[in-house]
Design an enzyme around this catalytic site. Structure first.
Site, short mmCIF file in Angstrom:
data_model
loop_
_atom_site.label_atom_id
_atom_site.label_comp_id
_atom_site.label_asym_id
_atom_site.label_seq_id
_atom_site.Cartn_x
_atom_site.Cartn_y
_atom_site.Cartn_z
N LEU A 194 61.12 13.95 88.65
CA LEU A 194 62.08 13.89 89.76
C LEU A 194 61.40 14.01 91.13
O LEU A 194 60.63 14.93 91.37
CB LEU A 194 63.10 15.03 89.60
CG LEU A 194 64.26 15.00 90.59
CD1 LEU A 194 65.13 13.78 90.39
CD2 LEU A 194 65.07 16.28 90.47
N ASP A 195 61.73 13.10 92.02
CA ASP A 195 61.21 13.09 93.39
C ASP A 195 59.69 12.99 93.45
O ASP A 195 59.07 13.33 94.46
CB ASP A 195 61.67 14.36 94.16
CG ASP A 195 63.17 14.41 94.33
OD1 ASP A 195 63.82 13.35 94.23
OD2 ASP A 195 63.71 15.50 94.55
N GLU A 196 59.07 12.53 92.36
CA GLU A 196 57.61 12.42 92.34
C GLU A 196 57.16 10.98 92.10
O GLU A 196 55.98 10.72 91.94
CB GLU A 196 57.02 13.32 91.24
CG GLU A 196 57.14 14.80 91.49
CD GLU A 196 56.20 15.30 92.58
OE1 GLU A 196 55.30 14.55 92.99
OE2 GLU A 196 56.39 16.44 93.03
#
Lengths: 297, 297, 297, 297
Positions: free
Chosen positions: D240-242
């Site tokens: 997530l968000d990476e």
């Protein structure tokens, strides 16, 4: 000096509850102005929540915008401010914070500024009440309709220009219009019409003025090989592309961009520049200082 | 509440001629503050030339910065403001506009921020008086010397850190230092030292905080593949890279940039970000609001 | 078409070790150019590490910049490229990546661009070798001296202009100058001198051209009330302020800025805009396309 | 190595007329790649109109995007490229320039990104063909309908998540979807779904990653007192968000902005950042380089 009360302000005149007021003013600069204004507001129990001043050494004028929270009526506020305004020879405007300014949008065929302004109105991103859309072409009626706005097709040809402007004046009167936004309206308004609505007509010019005045600015920009293109939002005066600038912005381009690329890139700059100018105007953040503006952001 | 008078302010105490004063203050928010301050200044014949306010709904604090032109002595100004300050429980600072803040610059090996600040001081682009340069390495002595600044080589190793900080305290005392600027100083100051000078030590961190705290931020940024790199100037607290942010800026990068390119591109962002933070501090435009800042630009 | 070999290129002519070469070229557009160039380079075992192309549909010209790693001599490279260049009627330049371009800086009294360029040269942020500084005033000699650069005071008055330009020509010849940078040099070069060094003289104009040509652009910008000020770096031609633009940038300003503020804010924009233009030129990233530029960044 | 042919490419297979093709590829870096590709294209009479390369010294991979004008069939092009691709172990994609990528937009309640993408599709500002809009809330159906797009209401609760994702997979298959855009879709996709569509799902995160991951980034940004807020568009991975960042941008804010102001200001940054990422993806300008991207703008 004049007291300008926005025509449709629906301020409470009885049973005042606490609300936010915005006062803008300009007058010859001198000592004691801030103190006098603050005193008049404090006398009514007002609490200043935002305040900005500017003294222009060139024009000798002082400008002020103040937001005040007060449980008072418009009558009482005006009565308290009137002596101060007279003493300092102020031009001043008093309004309720967030009151939506009655706006008429004028368009031709390019939809980007119209779509943007209607979307922002609906998102409550700017305090405007779009009371109608005027197009000299019929192309954008569907967008106006989607947002629930009456669309007025007012074609303009060389022979019908006077008639078209008469129709505009009618709409402005009928709809109680306070602000006209030329949202990529590709006709030039007559000097007379401009003079009738000073500081009430906002245009977006698709260049970084004073570069590339007139028509086809992106073609001019491409030919000159500039590395940034821009847009300028300004009040309309009789002097084409010379009105007081409210806001400008730019976007970076390079040698590989054709004229049509500049047009597409410019759309984003135009709509944001115009949106900021309209919002600031509607929030009473823009004051005229001769042929320049004071913008209290 | 406290009255903080800058230690070296050389305000005239007799024969007042008209000059610009700057007053900054913070206090619990409430009605009447602006009016009371404006009244105290008007009572001395002062003319407010610039004024900004902000009420923070979260902290409940009110912040104000006002510039006033007045032919008065510091004593008379303080006497007029003291009752207002007490009534509203204000923290306040009064200074002469343009007085140069006595500043100590601390550096390691990277010259870009040092060169920039010394150049801007000499150009009178910011009201600072650099009273010395401290380096934990000797590399930048020639630059300090060119600008006529005493250079103090204070090496720091694990064993000598306490002694080095003692030397710093001496310099701060001897040179009457009001502001310490960590101009890419690569050592971490002790918590004690940070606590002794709250709001008086400004650092430049070479990333867009809170991204990439700690050492080697450009390597981290490169590894993450970011498309913008940044710099953050902040007050130093004991909490590393967590102090109140004064200013931030970014520059665009792309995939082709190596870590060393980011370092080079970042230099320009760092020096400009730091320069703005130092100038705003020296102009009394930065006020502390808990772990955040109010910046009246 | 012409083969331009930089005068001072010190490329190895024997015992070739692997190094980076940069080739720039332009020619009439058509099929097969990239393949032919890539083939000539591949024939010598070269590995293309960076390559950019642009075909201008308006001028009908094709532009290319290619960096290649090869263990070859300049002679062999030129021999391999010559038939391709002749076949496609190319103008081309071959250089070693990172070779420092011999540059002469010309200044008047404002130091910001001079300080910036000399700092960047010393930091190895751009491949230039500043072989001298010419000032029509003596003010900036100390800065040149600090950076170890010979300073030549060449005053210019109406009567001595021809003599001053003769002295410039001498310096250009004696010092083997490849690039002249007008780093806020406030004199206008003669048409003849401009024509002698096409694409070899870079100027920084302190406005966002084509706005505000001529002298005092910040005063013009202030009077017009613009919300962004800019700077333009361009090649100098006989046509004042009309030369091909290399780079432009802007900074935001507001109504409160006086002319002197615009001058100070503009300094940062000027020095960065000029630095980028000089670096790109020195890295062979700027190609002339009529009165516009192709910039392969 | 793999030959990926976009599923819906409608390239002519007989009677080839001249048209623009775009080829993207990546492979282990080494000499001769550009020459070999250019040779294969030249052999078919192709004229390279745009070409960009990048060799990543960290991953050892070479990336290339080339546009070529050729009067040839897809079969002949593929036949010419196949041996080159095998020799250099390339991953490659061949497409027709301007072919509209079949895209599915996923939304929740915030309309700004949806409005923006649909407007840009209709304006032909990006080569996408929006084949449907999925909302986990019904709120935005009217906007989809106005633009003539089928709206699929697929609610997601803890218990129905698996079923909702099954419905998504059906839609992707039925509608031949090549690209999924999370246009402020406030649900997290399962790892499995992310893995099924690598490099085919684009998200807009409303912060300047890696700052402020997770939910409520504007509240976090406000609390930290940052001076710039940002948005990040990235490919979605299970992490997530990476995921690999495609584009980022920022806007300036100051102390006076409340969380809701940051949200409003952020909307403009989000929609522009997402629009650029989607356009670049649809134009085959974004290549994956491990957990980073190469963007040939």
């Amino acid at each position: 000096m004049s007291t300008t009360t926005p025509p449709t302000a629906s301020a409470p005149t009885t049973a005042p509850v606490s609300q936010q007021w915005v006062l803008t003013l300009s007058c010859p600069d001198g000592p004691g102005i801030v103190h006098a204004v603050a005193g008049a507001l404090a006398g009514l129990g007002g609490n200043i929540t935002e305040s900005q001043q500017f003294g222009d050494p060139l024009s000798g004028l002082f400008f002020m915008r103040v937001q005040v929270e007060a449980a008072t009526s418009r009558e009482d506020l005006e009565a308290a401010l009137q002596p101060v305004a007279e003493h300092f020879a102020m031009s001043w405007v008093l309004d309720v914070v967030g009151r939506r300014v009655r706006s008429l949008l004028m368009v031709s065929k390019a939809p980007h500024c119209l779509v943007d302004l209607l979307y922002r109105e609906r998102s409550q991103a700017m305090p405007i009440d779009v009371v109608g859309v005027v197009g000299n072409h019929p192309d954008l009626e569907d967008i106006a309709t989607f947002y629930g706005k009456p669309f007025h097709h007012v074609p303009v040809t060389r022979g019908t220009k006077a008639g078209a402007e008469a129709r505009l004046r009618e709409l402005v009167a009928e709809l109680d219009v306070e602000l006209v936004v030329l949202a990529r309206y590709m006709q030039i308004l007559s000097d007379d019409l401009c003079r009738e609505m000073p500081g009430q007509i906002i245009n977006i010019h698709h260049s970084f003025l004073p570069s590339f005045k007139g028509a086809r600015p992106y073609a001019q920009a491409h030919d000159r090989g500039v590395k940034l293109i821009g847009a300028t939002s300004h009040y309309v005066t009789g002097d084409l592309d010379e009105g007081p600038i409210i806001e400008q912005d730019v976007a970076r381009v390079d040698h590989s961009r054709r004229v049509e690329d500049l047009v597409a890139i410019g759309e984003d700059v135009e709509r944001q520049t115009l949106a900021r100018a309209v919002r600031w105007h509607a929030e009473h953040r823009v004051l005229l200082d001769g042929h320049r503006t004071v913008v209290f952001r």
